[in-house]
Write an enzyme that holds these catalytic residues in place. Structure first.
Site, PDB file in Angstrom:
ATOM      1  CB  ALA A 157      -0.916  -0.016   1.223  1.00 53.58           C
ATOM      2  CG  PHE A 159       2.953   8.440   1.099  1.00 57.12           C
ATOM      3  CD1 PHE A 159       2.449   9.698   1.405  1.00 57.12           C
ATOM      4  CD2 PHE A 159       3.608   8.271  -0.113  1.00 57.12           C
ATOM      5  CE1 PHE A 159       2.610  10.765   0.522  1.00 57.12           C
ATOM      6  CE2 PHE A 159       3.773   9.330  -0.990  1.00 57.12           C
ATOM      7  CZ  PHE A 159       3.273  10.578  -0.678  1.00 57.12           C
ATOM      8  CB  SER A 236       6.362   5.878  -7.885  1.00 59.13           C
ATOM      9  OG  SER A 236       7.280   4.813  -7.770  1.00 59.13           O
ATOM     10  CB  CYS A 292      -2.518   8.568  -8.650  1.00 60.39           C
ATOM     11  SG  CYS A 292      -3.965   7.642  -8.141  1.00 60.39           S
ATOM     12  CD  GLU A 397       2.701  10.833  -9.709  1.00 62.54           C
ATOM     13  OE1 GLU A 397       3.470   9.860  -9.691  1.00 62.54           O
ATOM     14  OE2 GLU A 397       1.471  10.736  -9.529  1.00 62.54           O
TER      15      GLU A 397
END
Lengths: 497, 147
Positions: A157, A159, A236, A292, A397
């Site tokens: 998972a 953060f 990422s 995201c 990003e």
């Protein structure tokens, strides 16, 4: 207005949850979990070892045969019980989210609700897991499909949504009869610790759900362990593509890796500007830009300089007025970044933008913090104008509160600009034209489209989509995609003599 | 400053709790209006639940909860629920009318200011504002009956 009461009162060392027990990690490497707004230590979390993963896999594998034989209805009732407990603890979970992550309390409650919605959807497993059939595929022969669980699944998972993201997967895996191992982000393990306390209270059989805290060693062990059938990941693109998808696939696992993004927020000349600006604030600066689905590039369409100026001035004014502080202060609209190094990374991009020749129309390095908290992780909203697509601030990003403003002559050019990007998570259009919206939805190559929606976050009963460099795998999290990811379709062809 | 959904909801919760306690106190003090005051107190609880549920059950990380309210000032909606010794029923009802009007105005303003972005919260506040208008009429009738 006062700051809401903090639910975490004391610093404790977290333990893993394996085989229905809270157990200490075999590792003696312990790291601090720090509240990014106050910089106070909230807890200590172990960097567990491959042995801890091995113990969790063993427990999960042992639990699997009995759990898969538990009826879907009985499995769903465990989830109903969990849903009740989550509602009871809604506020505590949300405040924990703010304390460990930094997001505002409104954002945390939104995250908690999204997580609960996934539990609700997964509780519909008796319907969702039904197969299908056809009588007389040949005379006297029937054929049907059964959806069956596969075994042990795991989740790595991120953060940025410590509570919600694991729930895109875990409830579906468990509902479909699989057993599960979760590795929360070691930066934000407290929401999941709370979830597992509730799962413990639900009374699931030992080994059905397991949690192993840790970092890279745990991830490596998960990816390589032959006893794990599949892995879900959110994070990422470099890690998702080059580590999780590659290594996991090489070890024969199903993988779904939901990755990075660089999302466009397109403003058409006929957009209704007041709500568009409010949506942009949430899109670009909500969760302090750490999601995201965040807007990253504001693309103003049209050759009318007056319209462009109006849009950008409104954006700058609104961004300048965002109240920054501790998310438990209800008047705060943007919290800190998750950690000092994340702030430094964003600052690096702000400096790079200036070096590359973009105009820093609003400098997020200058800001006030409501309540006088330490500034280690806080940053204001930045707005860059005169950005071109070859600049790093337009391409990478950034994962922080930075808006890069670009222009396009018309919608066709805007769509060409978007489709030239390798990231393809989300794109938003603000317009009053149904025709423009339809063209946008039809032609833009990305997973989640927002039409007058600043954060195109799919509800739990839809897949959380993503394409190109934003997703690796074939089935996404949430909804029916999740049900399919966690099951195999067995085909039976049958006749009787 | 009431500039976020959380701030608005918290303020409203406190206000509705204060109103419920006020009617409970009126019910204890004035036997003539006991049933009416008790009913108003109970209703306040329901109104609060309606609004809080609208917030808690529709809020998602994606909606503009932090940026939907243009900024209401809580000072504009303060209510005085203190009951002084020897206050007549008629004066107490006058006070109740002021309380209801202030809370109705708050609900109406909260509904209006979030209209574009938070439909469910807008609806919930709008619904309560209408109910508050009805309560004002009921209190006026009660006041006429007591004179």
């Amino acid at each position: 207005m006062s700051v809401l009461e903090e639910p975490i009162k004391e610093v404790r060392t977290l333990r893993n949850y394996i085989n229905g027990e809270w157990v200490e990690s075999s590792s003696d490497v312990i790291v601090d979990v720090v509240n990014p707004a106050t910089m106070k230590v909230l807890a200590k979390v172990p960097r567990s070892s491959a042995d801890d993963v091995g113990a969790a896999v063993e427990a999960a594998r042992e639990a699997f045969p009995r759990w898969r034989r538990t009826s879907p209805l009985a499995r769903s009732r465990y989830l109903f019980r969990l849903k009740d407990l989550l509602e009871e603890e809604f506020e505590a979970i949300s405040r924990i989210g703010t304390m460990e992550h930094g997001k505002t309390i409104d954002e945390s409650r939104g995250e908690t609700r999204r997580g609960i919605e996934n539990v609700e959807v997964a509780a519909g497993v008796p319907s969702l897991m039904m197969g299908y059939n056809l009588e007389d595929v040949a005379t006297g022969i029937d054929e049907y499909v059964i959806m069956q669980p596969l075994g042990v699944f795991a989740c790595v998972a991120p953060f940025n949504f410590p509570f919600m993201v694991p729930l895109w997967f875990l409830p579906y895996a468990v509902a479909t009869g699989n057993t599960y191992i979760l590795k929360p982000s070691s930066e934000v393990p407290l929401s999941m610790t709370k979830l597992f306390e509730l799962l413990d209270e639900v009374g699931l059989p030992p080994g059905v759900v397991n949690m192993v805290h840790g970092g890279r060693e745990v991830v490596d062990a998960v990816l390589r362990h032959p006893g794990i059938e599949g892995v879900s990941f959110v994070g990422s693109t470099p890690v998702g593509r080059d580590v999780i998808y590659k290594v996991g696939s090489a070890h024969g696992k199903r993988v779904q890796a939901q990755c990075g993004a660089k999302n466009f927020f397109v403003v058409m000349p006929d957009a209704v500007l007041d709500p568009t600006v409010a949506s942009a604030m949430t899109s670009f600066f909500g969760n302090t830009g750490q999601r995201c689905l965040s807007g990253a590039n504001l693309l103003v369409v049209g050759e009318d300089d007056g319209f462009y100026r109006d849009v950008v001035d409104r954006m700058i004014d609104a961004s300048r007025n965002i109240r920054i502080g501790y998310g438990l202060d209800e008047t705060v609209q943007m919290g800190p970044l998750r950690a000092p190094e994340k702030k430094q990374r964003v600052l690096g991009y702000v400096e790079k933008g200036v070096e590359e020749g973009a105009r820093l129309a609003l400098d997020g390095r200058k800001f006030d913090i409501v309540g006088g908290y330490p500034d280690d992780c806080f940053l204001g909203a930045s707005v860059f104008e005169d950005v071109t697509t070859d600049m790093a601030i337009a391409q990478d990003e950034i994962f922080g509160p930075v808006m890069s403003v670009l222009r396009a002559r018309d919608l066709d050019e805007a769509i060409d600009v978007i489709n030239a990007y390798s990231f393809a998570n989300s794109s938003m259009i603000f317009t009053s034209s149904g025709g423009a919206a339809r063209q946008f939805q039809y032609e833009v190559e990305c997973g989640n489209i927002g039409v007058n929606i600043g954060i195109a976050a799919p509800m739990a009963f839809f897949p959380f989509s993503g394409m190109k460099d934003s997703f690796f795998g074939s089935l996404h999290g949430q909804g029916r995609d999740a049900i399919n990811f966690f099951t195999e379709r067995k085909v039976v062809i049958q006749r009787w003599f | 400053m009431l500039n976020t959904a959380s701030a608005i909801i918290s303020f409203y919760e406190r206000m509705e709790d204060q109103i419920a306690a006020f009617y409970d106190a009126l019910a204890r003090r004035y036997p003539t209006g006991r049933e009416a005051f008790a009913a108003l107190s109970k209703e306040s609880g329901r109104h609060k639940e309606m609004v809080v549920r609208a917030y808690r059950e529709v809020i998602t990380d994606a909606i503009e909860a932090g940026f939907s309210f243009t900024g209401l000032d809580e000072a504009d909606y303060r209510i005085d629920t203190e009951l002084k010794e020897g206050l007549s029923l008629r004066d107490a009802l006058e006070k109740a009318l002021a309380v209801e009007e202030s809370s109705r105005r708050f609900c109406s303003d909260a509904s209006e200011s979030s209209r574009a972005l938070l439909a469910d919260i807008t609806h919930a506040f709008g619904w309560v504002a209408k109910r508050k208008a009805n309560r004002i009429e009921r209190l006026k009738s009660l006041k006429e009956e007591t004179s």
